[in-house]
Design an enzyme around this catalytic site. Structure first.
Site, PDB file in Angstrom:
ATOM      1  N   GLY A   1      32.767  53.699 -23.230  1.00  0.00           N
ATOM      2  CA  GLY A   1      32.162  53.480 -24.777  1.00  0.00           C
ATOM      3  C   GLY A   1      31.211  54.342 -25.142  1.00  0.00           C
TER       4      GLY A   1
ATOM      5  N   TYR B   1      42.134  42.230 -11.662  1.00  0.00           N
ATOM      6  CA  TYR B   1      41.909  43.231 -12.926  1.00  0.00           C
ATOM      7  C   TYR B   1      43.169  43.780 -13.473  1.00  0.00           C
ATOM      8  CZ  TYR B   1      40.475  47.529 -15.446  1.00  0.00           C
ATOM      9  OH  TYR B   1      40.116  48.311 -16.473  1.00  0.00           O
TER      10      TYR B   1
END
Length: 343
Positions: free
Chosen positions: A13, A177
């Protein structure tokens, strides 16, 4: 363009934030700053920060005010520690995505870049001398315990040659996941159909580079190897080290993510893109490169295994190159040298 970046304080990010700002976007970051991710503290961000969980509908709705597009990176990552992680993966990744999508629909925002993952494919493709291109079945605990790490042809049992996997392959998630990332894609596709929106789902392959999380149970393999080397220990390599991956630098991932904001995706659809370097390498090669870069001990091949791991998964990123004009620019040797310097 005003962009909401979820997970913008995280490893990938922060690099996406830098790239968004570099090309002139106005960015607002939404991040929960989870302590299991940000153990070393959170760096200052050159953007407005909304500290909130993506599952908080009111906070999400407020963060979406004035936004024209969303880059959704917020997620619990990694293979997980044990079965007790299942609720957190489902809640953080899937419920969080559903809350975000509902908020986007209410706000009339119809452009989404979703951070997906190569794990949705399960095992990659293999080429059998008798049956051409096949998808290997799940590896069994008995085979792994016996040191039989290569998945055979599911039809005849012959050895397979690993092959690159394209976005047209069916998904086959094989751990918590992976299942959560596949569900995120399906939720986003449903949202796009219902609202006429468009989604670019970027299936990141093995991302490495400066800022990788370390000393957490969910750190990536390069960070785990470096942490061992910094302690004077050898990197502990699972299986025989021959697992093939596509290691792609985080700055290349960031440029692909930002390019996807303007991807020519048709409305009411989801378009998936593999994001990889295009050059497969083994986990053992990654460990050896890091050992050499820090003048540390040679990797130790342990023969240990995790049942949820896949043997080979490497990317065909031709669609991303053709449709978005994207190219990776960070050479593997340069990226490893940089990581060894700064991590």
């Amino acid at each position: 363009m005003k962009v909401l970046l979820t997970g913008g304080a995280g490893f990938i990010g922060r690099h996406v934030l830098t790239q968004l700002a570099a090309v002139g976007h106005d960015v607002r970051v939404l991040d929960s700053l989870r302590p299991d991710v940000h153990r070393g503290g959170v760096p200052a961000l050159p953007a407005e920060l909304v500290k909130a969980d993506v599952r908080d509908a009111d906070a999400v709705q407020s963060a979406l005010a004035g936004v024209e597009a969303v880059c959704h990176l917020a997620a619990k990552v990694g293979l997980g520690v044990d079965v007790a992680d299942l609720p957190d993966y489902a809640s953080s990744n899937d419920l969080g995505t559903a809350v975000l999508l509902a908020g986007m629909a209410r706000a009339g925002i119809g452009r989404l870049v979703l951070a997906s993952s190569m794990v949705v494919y399960g095992e990659g493709l293999g080429r059998c001398p008798e049956h051409a291109q096949v998808r290997p079945g799940p590896r069994t605990g008995a085979a792994l315990e016996a040191g039989q790490f290569e998945p055979p042809c599911p039809v005849c049992g012959l050895p397979l040659t690993p092959a690159l996997i394209a976005e047209s392959a069916c998904v086959d998630p094989r751990n918590a996941y992976a299942a959560s990332k596949s569900a995120q894609e399906q939720l986003a596709a449903s949202w796009a159909r219902l609202t006429g929106a468009r989604v670019a789902a970027l299936r990141y392959h093995n991302v490495y580079g400066p800022g990788m999380p370390r000393d957490t149970p969910y750190a990536g393999v390069a960070a785990i190897f470096l942490s061992a080397l910094r302690s004077g220990d050898a990197a502990q390599v699972y299986e025989d080290g021959g697992q093939r991956r596509d290691f792609v630098h985080v700055r290349d991932v960031a440029t692909a993510t930002v390019a996807a904001l303007d991807a020519p995706v048709a409305s009411a659809t989801l378009r998936a893109y593999n994001v990889g370097s295009g050059t497969p390498r083994t986990v053992g090669e990654m460990a050896a490169a890091l050992s050499l870069a820090v003048a540390g001990p040679s990797p130790r091949i342990t023969g240990a295994y995790r049942l949820g791991d896949v043997r080979h998964i490497t990317a065909d990123s031709a669609r991303l190159r053709a449709e978005l004009g994207w190219r990776p620019v960070v050479d593997f040797a340069d990226g490893i040298a940089e990581l060894a310097r700064v991590h």
